[in-house]
Design a protein around this motif. Structure first.
Motif, PDB file in Angstrom:
ATOM      1  N   LEU A  65      42.817  36.623 101.056  1.00 12.76           N
ATOM      2  CA  LEU A  65      41.542  36.001 100.727  1.00 12.76           C
ATOM      3  C   LEU A  65      40.827  36.991  99.798  1.00 12.76           C
ATOM      4  O   LEU A  65      40.395  38.052 100.231  1.00 12.76           O
ATOM      5  N   THR A  66      40.739  36.627  98.531  1.00 16.88           N
ATOM      6  CA  THR A  66      40.296  37.595  97.521  1.00 16.88           C
ATOM      7  C   THR A  66      38.929  37.261  96.951  1.00 16.88           C
ATOM      8  O   THR A  66      38.432  36.137  97.082  1.00 16.88           O
ATOM      9  N   TRP A  67      38.342  38.246  96.307  1.00 15.02           N
ATOM     10  CA  TRP A  67      37.082  38.058  95.592  1.00 15.02           C
ATOM     11  C   TRP A  67      37.028  39.068  94.450  1.00 15.02           C
ATOM     12  O   TRP A  67      37.857  39.977  94.367  1.00 15.02           O
ATOM     13  N   LYS A  68      36.049  38.891  93.590  1.00 19.31           N
ATOM     14  CA  LYS A  68      35.838  39.824  92.485  1.00 19.31           C
ATOM     15  C   LYS A  68      34.389  40.279  92.493  1.00 19.31           C
ATOM     16  O   LYS A  68      33.491  39.516  92.868  1.00 19.31           O
ATOM     17  N   SER A  69      34.177  41.520  92.068  1.00 17.90           N
ATOM     18  CA  SER A  69      32.826  42.071  92.045  1.00 17.90           C
ATOM     19  C   SER A  69      32.385  42.295  90.607  1.00 17.90           C
ATOM     20  O   SER A  69      33.130  42.864  89.797  1.00 17.90           O
ATOM     21  N   TYR A  70      31.174  41.814  90.298  1.00 13.40           N
ATOM     22  CA  TYR A  70      30.603  42.028  88.971  1.00 13.40           C
ATOM     23  C   TYR A  70      29.877  43.367  88.879  1.00 13.40           C
ATOM     24  O   TYR A  70      29.472  43.795  87.797  1.00 13.40           O
ATOM     25  N   ALA A  71      29.683  44.022  90.015  1.00  8.43           N
ATOM     26  CA  ALA A  71      28.991  45.316  90.042  1.00  8.43           C
ATOM     27  C   ALA A  71      29.982  46.404  90.423  1.00  8.43           C
ATOM     28  O   ALA A  71      30.995  46.148  91.081  1.00  8.43           O
ATOM     29  N   GLU A  72      29.696  47.612  90.016  1.00  5.27           N
ATOM     30  CA  GLU A  72      30.533  48.730  90.407  1.00  5.27           C
ATOM     31  C   GLU A  72      30.255  49.058  91.870  1.00  5.27           C
ATOM     32  O   GLU A  72      29.152  49.478  92.222  1.00  5.27           O
ATOM     33  N   ALA A  73      31.245  48.822  92.684  1.00  8.44           N
ATOM     34  CA  ALA A  73      31.074  49.054  94.121  1.00  8.44           C
ATOM     35  C   ALA A  73      32.396  49.500  94.715  1.00  8.44           C
ATOM     36  O   ALA A  73      33.466  49.057  94.285  1.00  8.44           O
ATOM     37  N   THR A  90      35.914  47.133 104.078  1.00  7.38           N
ATOM     38  CA  THR A  90      37.104  47.457 103.298  1.00  7.38           C
ATOM     39  C   THR A  90      36.727  47.974 101.915  1.00  7.38           C
ATOM     40  O   THR A  90      35.662  47.631 101.387  1.00  7.38           O
ATOM     41  N   LYS A  91      37.596  48.763 101.352  1.00  8.66           N
ATOM     42  CA  LYS A  91      37.435  49.202  99.968  1.00  8.66           C
ATOM     43  C   LYS A  91      38.210  48.291  99.018  1.00  8.66           C
ATOM     44  O   LYS A  91      38.085  48.399  97.791  1.00  8.66           O
ATOM     45  N   ASN A  92      39.022  47.408  99.591  1.00  6.35           N
ATOM     46  CA  ASN A  92      39.767  46.422  98.788  1.00  6.35           C
ATOM     47  C   ASN A  92      38.891  45.213  98.503  1.00  6.35           C
ATOM     48  O   ASN A  92      37.859  45.014  99.144  1.00  6.35           O
ATOM     49  N   GLN A  93      39.345  44.391  97.565  1.00  8.84           N
ATOM     50  CA  GLN A  93      38.653  43.131  97.283  1.00  8.84           C
ATOM     51  C   GLN A  93      39.496  41.965  97.805  1.00  8.84           C
ATOM     52  O   GLN A  93      39.667  40.948  97.136  1.00  8.84           O
ATOM     53  N   PHE A  94      40.004  42.160  99.007  1.00 11.62           N
ATOM     54  CA  PHE A  94      40.769  41.113  99.678  1.00 11.62           C
ATOM     55  C   PHE A  94      40.915  41.461 101.158  1.00 11.62           C
ATOM     56  O   PHE A  94      40.805  42.626 101.564  1.00 11.62           O
ATOM     57  N   VAL A  95      41.181  40.408 101.958  1.00  7.69           N
ATOM     58  CA  VAL A  95      41.561  40.549 103.358  1.00  7.69           C
ATOM     59  C   VAL A  95      42.745  39.632 103.576  1.00  7.69           C
ATOM     60  O   VAL A  95      42.723  38.466 103.172  1.00  7.69           O
ATOM     61  N   ASN A  96      43.787  40.140 104.194  1.00  5.73           N
ATOM     62  CA  ASN A  96      44.987  39.338 104.409  1.00  5.73           C
ATOM     63  C   ASN A  96      44.839  38.417 105.618  1.00  5.73           C
ATOM     64  O   ASN A  96      44.299  38.825 106.653  1.00  5.73           O
TER      65      ASN A  96
END
Length: 326
Positions: free
Chosen positions: A183-191, A213-219
């Motif tokens: 389950l993914t997402w994208k960030s428009y800000a530096e985070a 999480t430091k990832n931009q997804f959770v399995n």
């Protein structure tokens, strides 16, 4: 066309004393009739049926334009083509992106005899799927792959939420039984830090549980054990310390219910599919039905069985890109 133009030769005009305006009328009429014949000729050509070889077993021969060749998946044939099937061979064709025809008896077959089948709508095989296969196998070499969502009925609504985190609309609804799927997402800000949250309803402000999480997804296989089967849950993701009102649906299905669904996605009993084609079709239809983990698994099965089939490998590559699968 040449014979028809002789009906109004320019010599006919020269042998008579005709006013200039009449000559112009004769010339315009001649052009009009030529245009009508030209249009009728090409309309007839376009109206002819076309047949695409979809699935194949054994050494089937094709004869077209006085040339013989071994049939292969992706061959596009006119209704003047002839197929020769030895014993223990089978071929399935898509006609005009709609009809599905299987021939499984030894003999010679003129495709013109099957033109009536071209208007038949497929039963359990999705017409969108047939159009997708047709488009991919008949496009010119070098043409970029068409996006699958053009051939799917429901790919999610466009999100209007203004937030530093964006979640693809294709993840609006996810049904799941097993397998690893992010389950993914994208960030428009530096985070560097994000929080994934699961809710009992779309309006709840307090999550049932969350994952930092430091990832931009959770399995999915990390959280599925905490989900009750048959119940809708709602999830979102946000930069750590921020909020995101956008909610996406996830639902865990019973394995038995999924197996029953899979049966409804089967091909007609009289339509032959080789194993790779069957897995690929099931993958496409499962993706359309929002079973993304299962679709991913079936796409991989199709590629493993027939890795030389560019349609399968290109679609799997596109699927992984769309859902940010590494």
């Amino acid at each position: 066309l040449f014979i028809f133009t002789k009906l109004l030769p320019f010599g006919y005009i020269k042998k008579q004393v005709i006013a200039p305006s009449s000559i112009i009328k004769h010339i315009n009429m001649r052009k009009y009739l030529l245009a009508v014949m030209f249009f009728a000729f090409f309309s007839n050509v376009q109206a002819q049926e076309s047949f695409l070889i979809y699935s194949l077993k054994g050494n089937v021969q094709v004869e077209e334009n006085n040339k013989k060749a071994k049939a292969k998946i992706g061959d596009l044939l006119s209704n003047s083509a002839k197929l020769t099937l030895p014993a223990n061979t089978t071929v399935t064709l898509i006609c005009n992106q709609a009809g599905l025809i299987t021939i499984n008896k030894a003999g010679n077959y003129l495709l013109s005899a099957y033109k009536d089948n071209c208007n038949e709508k497929p039963n359990s095989i999705s017409s969108n799927y047939l159009k997708y296969v047709w488009t991919q196998l008949t496009q010119k070499p070098g043409t970029p792959e068409k996006n699958r969502k053009m051939f799917m009925n429901n790919v999610g609504a466009v999100s209007r939420n203004v937030n530093n985190v964006w979640i693809d609309p294709r993840l609006d609804t996810l049904y799941y039984t097993s397998g690893n799927f992010p389950l993914t997402w994208k960030s428009y800000a530096e985070a560097d830090d994000f929080e994934w949250m699961l809710f009992d309803s779309a309006k709840d402000s307090k999550p049932l549980f969350s994952i930092s999480t430091k990832n931009q997804f959770v399995n999915m296989d990390e959280i599925s054990s905490q989900l009750q089967k048959g119940k809708n849950y709602y999830w979102t993701a946000a930069i750590k310390g921020q909020q995101n009102i956008e909610r996406k649906v996830v639902k865990l299905w019973e394995k038995q219910n999924f197996e029953e669904l899979l049966k409804t996605l089967g091909a007609p009993e009289d339509a032959y599919e080789h194993d790779a084609a069957r897995y690929f079709r099931q993958a496409f239809l499962l993706e359309q039905a929002h079973f993304l983990a299962e679709a991913y698994n079936y796409y991989k099965k199709a590629v493993s069985l027939q890795p030389e089939m560019e349609l399968y490998t290109a679609t799997l590559k596109s699927f992984k890109k769309d859902y940010n699968i590494q």
